[in-house]
Design a protein around this motif. Structure first.
Motif, PDB file in Angstrom:
ATOM      1  N   ARG A 112       0.804  -1.224   0.000  1.00  0.00           N
ATOM      2  CA  ARG A 112       0.000   0.000   0.000  1.00  0.00           C
ATOM      3  C   ARG A 112       0.836   1.273   0.000  1.00  0.00           C
ATOM      4  NH1 ARG A 112      -2.824  -1.143   5.705  1.00  0.00           N
ATOM      5  NH2 ARG A 112      -4.492   0.121   4.779  1.00  0.00           N
ATOM      6  N   ARG A 113       2.152   1.181   0.054  1.00  0.00           N
ATOM      7  CA  ARG A 113       2.989   2.376   0.096  1.00  0.00           C
ATOM      8  C   ARG A 113       2.776   3.220  -1.166  1.00  0.00           C
ATOM      9  NH1 ARG A 113       7.272   3.448   3.225  1.00  0.00           N
ATOM     10  NH2 ARG A 113       7.439   1.236   3.826  1.00  0.00           N
ATOM     11  N   GLY A 114       2.498   4.511  -0.984  1.00  0.00           N
ATOM     12  CA  GLY A 114       2.285   5.405  -2.108  1.00  0.00           C
ATOM     13  C   GLY A 114       0.986   5.185  -2.853  1.00  0.00           C
ATOM     14  N   SER A 115       0.060   4.478  -2.240  1.00  0.00           N
ATOM     15  CA  SER A 115      -1.209   4.164  -2.901  1.00  0.00           C
ATOM     16  C   SER A 115      -2.050   5.415  -3.111  1.00  0.00           C
ATOM     17  CB  SER A 115      -2.006   3.157  -2.069  1.00  0.00           C
ATOM     18  OG  SER A 115      -2.432   3.757  -0.852  1.00  0.00           O
ATOM     19  N   ALA A 116      -3.073   5.271  -3.950  1.00  0.00           N
ATOM     20  CA  ALA A 116      -3.964   6.395  -4.235  1.00  0.00           C
ATOM     21  C   ALA A 116      -4.573   6.954  -2.952  1.00  0.00           C
ATOM     22  CB  ALA A 116      -5.060   5.947  -5.203  1.00  0.00           C
ATOM     23  N   ALA A 117      -5.063   6.092  -2.090  1.00  0.00           N
ATOM     24  CA  ALA A 117      -5.729   6.561  -0.867  1.00  0.00           C
ATOM     25  C   ALA A 117      -4.761   7.271   0.069  1.00  0.00           C
ATOM     26  CB  ALA A 117      -6.394   5.393  -0.148  1.00  0.00           C
ATOM     27  N   SER A 118      -3.505   6.860   0.093  1.00  0.00           N
ATOM     28  CA  SER A 118      -2.539   7.500   0.984  1.00  0.00           C
ATOM     29  C   SER A 118      -2.235   8.929   0.567  1.00  0.00           C
ATOM     30  CB  SER A 118      -1.243   6.688   1.028  1.00  0.00           C
ATOM     31  OG  SER A 118      -0.521   6.798  -0.188  1.00  0.00           O
ATOM     32  N   ARG A 119      -2.665   9.319  -0.622  1.00  0.00           N
ATOM     33  CA  ARG A 119      -2.437  10.681  -1.123  1.00  0.00           C
ATOM     34  C   ARG A 119      -3.592  11.626  -0.784  1.00  0.00           C
ATOM     35  NH1 ARG A 119      -0.240   9.823  -7.213  1.00  0.00           N
ATOM     36  NH2 ARG A 119      -0.233  12.106  -7.108  1.00  0.00           N
ATOM     37  N   MET A 120      -4.569  11.153  -0.039  1.00  0.00           N
ATOM     38  CA  MET A 120      -5.651  12.033   0.389  1.00  0.00           C
ATOM     39  C   MET A 120      -5.135  13.081   1.364  1.00  0.00           C
ATOM     40  SD  MET A 120      -9.143   9.761   0.753  1.00  0.00           S
ATOM     41  CE  MET A 120      -8.523   8.579   1.955  1.00  0.00           C
ATOM     42  N   HIS A 121      -5.862  14.189   1.444  1.00  0.00           N
ATOM     43  CA  HIS A 121      -5.516  15.264   2.369  1.00  0.00           C
ATOM     44  C   HIS A 121      -6.779  16.061   2.673  1.00  0.00           C
ATOM     45  CE1 HIS A 121      -5.685  17.868  -1.161  1.00  0.00           C
ATOM     46  NE2 HIS A 121      -4.811  17.054  -1.757  1.00  0.00           N
ATOM     47  N   THR A 139     -11.465   5.055  11.770  1.00  0.00           N
ATOM     48  CA  THR A 139     -10.566   4.109  12.432  1.00  0.00           C
ATOM     49  C   THR A 139      -9.181   4.742  12.508  1.00  0.00           C
ATOM     50  OG1 THR A 139      -9.495   2.872  10.623  1.00  0.00           O
ATOM     51  CG2 THR A 139     -11.799   2.317  11.131  1.00  0.00           C
ATOM     52  N   GLY A 140      -8.305   4.083  13.250  1.00  0.00           N
ATOM     53  CA  GLY A 140      -6.946   4.568  13.386  1.00  0.00           C
ATOM     54  C   GLY A 140      -6.074   4.310  12.176  1.00  0.00           C
ATOM     55  N   ILE A 141      -6.618   3.669  11.159  1.00  0.00           N
ATOM     56  CA  ILE A 141      -5.819   3.402   9.960  1.00  0.00           C
ATOM     57  C   ILE A 141      -5.657   4.657   9.124  1.00  0.00           C
ATOM     58  CG2 ILE A 141      -5.653   2.036   7.849  1.00  0.00           C
ATOM     59  CD1 ILE A 141      -7.201  -0.166   9.256  1.00  0.00           C
ATOM     60  N   LEU A 142      -6.743   5.398   8.898  1.00  0.00           N
ATOM     61  CA  LEU A 142      -6.670   6.578   8.044  1.00  0.00           C
ATOM     62  C   LEU A 142      -5.592   7.557   8.498  1.00  0.00           C
ATOM     63  CD1 LEU A 142      -7.718   8.273   5.670  1.00  0.00           C
ATOM     64  CD2 LEU A 142      -9.486   9.176   7.199  1.00  0.00           C
ATOM     65  N   PRO A 143      -5.546   7.973   9.766  1.00  0.00           N
ATOM     66  CA  PRO A 143      -4.501   8.928  10.154  1.00  0.00           C
ATOM     67  C   PRO A 143      -3.094   8.360  10.097  1.00  0.00           C
ATOM     68  CG  PRO A 143      -5.755   8.211  12.073  1.00  0.00           C
ATOM     69  CD  PRO A 143      -6.490   7.713  10.870  1.00  0.00           C
ATOM     70  N   ALA A 144      -2.962   7.038  10.015  1.00  0.00           N
ATOM     71  CA  ALA A 144      -1.633   6.418   9.954  1.00  0.00           C
ATOM     72  C   ALA A 144      -1.068   6.375   8.540  1.00  0.00           C
ATOM     73  CB  ALA A 144      -1.698   4.994  10.514  1.00  0.00           C
ATOM     74  N   LEU A 145      -1.913   6.569   7.525  1.00  0.00           N
ATOM     75  CA  LEU A 145      -1.476   6.364   6.143  1.00  0.00           C
ATOM     76  C   LEU A 145      -0.476   7.411   5.668  1.00  0.00           C
ATOM     77  CD1 LEU A 145      -4.841   5.372   4.410  1.00  0.00           C
ATOM     78  CD2 LEU A 145      -2.938   3.860   5.027  1.00  0.00           C
ATOM     79  N   SER A 146      -0.635   8.658   6.092  1.00  0.00           N
ATOM     80  CA  SER A 146       0.232   9.745   5.654  1.00  0.00           C
ATOM     81  C   SER A 146      -0.114  10.985   6.461  1.00  0.00           C
ATOM     82  CB  SER A 146       0.034  10.026   4.155  1.00  0.00           C
ATOM     83  OG  SER A 146      -1.256  10.566   3.921  1.00  0.00           O
ATOM     84  N   PRO A 147       0.766  11.980   6.483  1.00  0.00           N
ATOM     85  CA  PRO A 147       0.415  13.233   7.168  1.00  0.00           C
ATOM     86  C   PRO A 147      -0.847  13.867   6.591  1.00  0.00           C
ATOM     87  CG  PRO A 147       2.781  13.135   6.790  1.00  0.00           C
ATOM     88  CD  PRO A 147       2.188  11.956   6.062  1.00  0.00           C
ATOM     89  N   GLY A 148      -1.026  13.790   5.267  1.00  0.00           N
ATOM     90  CA  GLY A 148      -2.231  14.340   4.661  1.00  0.00           C
ATOM     91  C   GLY A 148      -3.479  13.630   5.131  1.00  0.00           C
TER      92      GLY A 148
END
Length: 314
Positions: A112-121, A139-148
């Motif tokens: 999942r690194r660099g995935s489309a969803a991890s680019r949300m902000h 859930t606690g997953i969304l805030p863990a994906l990236s600073p954005g």
């Protein structure tokens, strides 16, 4: 207002493709896999939609075959797809899951690194303009994906508070996604403190609070400001408590054979959230959570066991 303006539940996160092994053994040796949808928030969205709730799901999908598959899943499950955009040039995250003959927790590998969803902000909130929901599930997953994504999750919670929506939060810990343990604990407990409902597992609660017993974990979150806490105890059921003084242990639902434990916690969240939105008391909501969680572990995919309203027993 748009057709998507009135929602029962809004959630946000990363939709994943799950490639589940069809034969036992190490993932490196498996030759046959079956494709499913996955992702904690998507699982909850599907479960609530099957129970007849109008559910919106905010995400970014990959510009690839996996993303197109997940877009079709959203349509098929009746989830409002207005908020699921395709991130041009990005790939969709996916995961591999082993098959365990004895029903123990499977081996899982994420890609999942660099995935489309991890680019949300936070800018993704613009897609929600004119939309209101009775309830927000995070859930606690969304805030863990990236600073954005972390900023997006915080803004979603603030938006829910401003609109008068109720908020549920499942820690759903993924330590590998966080820079360090201290930041994970601080962020997760920050979201829990502003939630109407917190849904930690027992092991999660012990890590996040430093307390061992379910009642002590619940008291920790109530003291932080959470409205209610339901601690998931696996086969032993759940412990629930709220600011109004309720303290109760709800027994688990026994099953003859466990096929796959992954997704049980999401099924539990479906049960509790749906019941509370129907006006049921917290202990009855936890009972429904236990029933749906027990149903989910008897099926191979994360969502296969999520019931329709006709199949719901509690």
């Amino acid at each position: 207002m748009s057709a998507s303006a009135a929602l029962d539940v809004l959630t946000a996160g990363e939709a994943l493709v799950l490639l589940a092994a069809e034969e036992t053994g190490g993932l490196h040796a498996v030759e046959r896999f079956r494709r499913f949808s996955a992702g904690a928030e998507l699982n909850v969205a599907i479960g609530l939609a099957r129970l007849g709730l109008r559910v919106g799901y905010l995400t970014r999908l990959g510009d690839d075959a996996f993303g197109r598959f997940l877009a079709e899943v959203l349509r098929r499950e009746g989830i409002v797809a207005d908020f699921a955009s395709v991130d041009q040039g990005s790939s969709n995250g996916f995961m591999l899951k082993s098959l365990e003959a004895d029903g123990t927790d499977p081996q899982i590998e994420y890609f999942r690194r660099g995935s489309a969803a991890s680019r949300m902000h936070a800018g993704d909130l613009a897609r929600l303009d004119g939309t209101r929901a009775r309830h927000l599930h995070l859930t606690g997953i969304l805030p863990a994906l990236s600073p954005g994504c972390s900023e997006l999750a915080q803004r979603l919670a603030e938006r829910a508070r401003e609109q008068g929506s109720s908020l549920s939060f499942d820690p759903n810990l993924r330590p590998r996604l966080w820079p360090d343990r201290e930041q994970m604990i601080r962020s997760i407990n920050g979201f829990a403190a502003i939630s109407d409902l917190v849904l930690p597992g027992l092991a999660e609660g012990r890590l996040l609070t430093g307390r061992a017993q379910p009642d002590d974990i619940a008291d920790f979150y109530l003291a932080l400001g959470a409205g209610a806490v339901v601690v998931k105890l696996g086969p032993d059921g759940a412990y629930c408590a709220n600011q109004q003084g309720l303290r109760a242990h709800v027994p688990g639902v026994q099953v003859k054979r466990v096929v796959d434990t992954v997704g049980a916690g999401d099924g539990f969240a479906v049960g509790v959230v749906s019941a509370l939105l129907e006006g049921l008391p917290l202990d009855a909501a936890a009972q429904r959570g236990c029933a749906i969680g027990a149903r989910v572990v008897q099926f191979p995919g994360d969502c296969d066991g999520l019931p329709t309203r006709a199949q719901l027993q509690v």
